[in-house]
Design a protein around this motif. Structure first.
Motif, PDB file in Angstrom:
ATOM      1  N   UNK A   1      -0.750   7.995  -8.453  1.00  0.00           N
ATOM      2  CA  UNK A   1      -1.630   7.279  -7.528  1.00  0.00           C
ATOM      3  C   UNK A   1      -0.923   6.097  -6.864  1.00  0.00           C
ATOM      4  N   UNK A   2      -0.131   5.338  -7.639  1.00  0.00           N
ATOM      5  CA  UNK A   2       0.441   4.087  -7.133  1.00  0.00           C
ATOM      6  C   UNK A   2       1.959   4.105  -6.936  1.00  0.00           C
ATOM      7  N   UNK A   3       2.626   5.187  -7.277  1.00  0.00           N
ATOM      8  CA  UNK A   3       4.091   5.216  -7.214  1.00  0.00           C
ATOM      9  C   UNK A   3       4.674   4.958  -5.843  1.00  0.00           C
ATOM     10  N   UNK A   4       4.153   5.630  -4.822  1.00  0.00           N
ATOM     11  CA  UNK A   4       4.681   5.454  -3.465  1.00  0.00           C
ATOM     12  C   UNK A   4       4.462   4.016  -2.976  1.00  0.00           C
ATOM     13  N   UNK A   5       3.261   3.493  -3.219  1.00  0.00           N
ATOM     14  CA  UNK A   5       2.965   2.116  -2.817  1.00  0.00           C
ATOM     15  C   UNK A   5       3.838   1.146  -3.618  1.00  0.00           C
ATOM     16  N   UNK A   6       4.005   1.413  -4.911  1.00  0.00           N
ATOM     17  CA  UNK A   6       4.845   0.557  -5.742  1.00  0.00           C
ATOM     18  C   UNK A   6       6.264   0.481  -5.234  1.00  0.00           C
TER      19      UNK A   6
END
Length: 142
Positions: free
Chosen positions: A116-121
């Motif tokens: 869920x958050x990997x790309x944004x991270x």
């Protein structure tokens, strides 16, 4: 795991005061709205905790688990089924320093959180390394 490294001609001595002043991150870091210490009178050190608000992410409390003045710090945030660890390191070199920032997730829900958050991270950590260098360069020029 997210691991971003950025080389700069700036020495670690110019970068550390910016990177380690976590309470001020909201004023210069585009990926952070605010950082509020849970104990305002406590120094920035192992055990200090901060409520971090970031655009598009849930509010999180981060607790410092390792603090090495001039070099690095690590902090962790825990949620149901996942522990997020953020690393911030300055590696001195012959012509400046490398900024190394990372995020790792562990626990039963780590895979879901990473999905869920990997790309944004990754985007946030990359922007944070860029902003750290730019802010330190601006302050060194004063």
């Amino acid at each position: 795991m997210i691991d971003v490294s950025r080389s700069t001609a700036l020495p670690a001595e110019a970068l550390w005061p910016v990177m380690s002043a976590v309470r001020d991150w909201g004023s210069w870091l585009p990926t952070v709205d605010s950082v509020t210490p849970t104990e305002p009178d406590r120094p920035d050190e192992v055990g200090a905790s901060y409520v971090v608000v970031q655009p598009g992410l849930p509010k999180a409390t981060w607790t410092v688990t390792d603090w090495r003045p001039g070099t690095s710090f690590t902090w962790e945030s825990r949620g149901p089924g996942v522990r997020t660890t953020g690393t911030h390191e300055l590696v001195p070199g012959p012509d400046g320093a490398s900024i190394r920032l990372g995020i790792t997730w562990s626990g039963p829900l780590a895979g879901l959180v990473r999905a869920v958050y990997g790309r944004r991270g990754l985007a946030y950590v990359t922007r944070e390394a860029e902003a750290l260098e730019a802010t330190a360069r601006e302050r060194a020029a004063r």
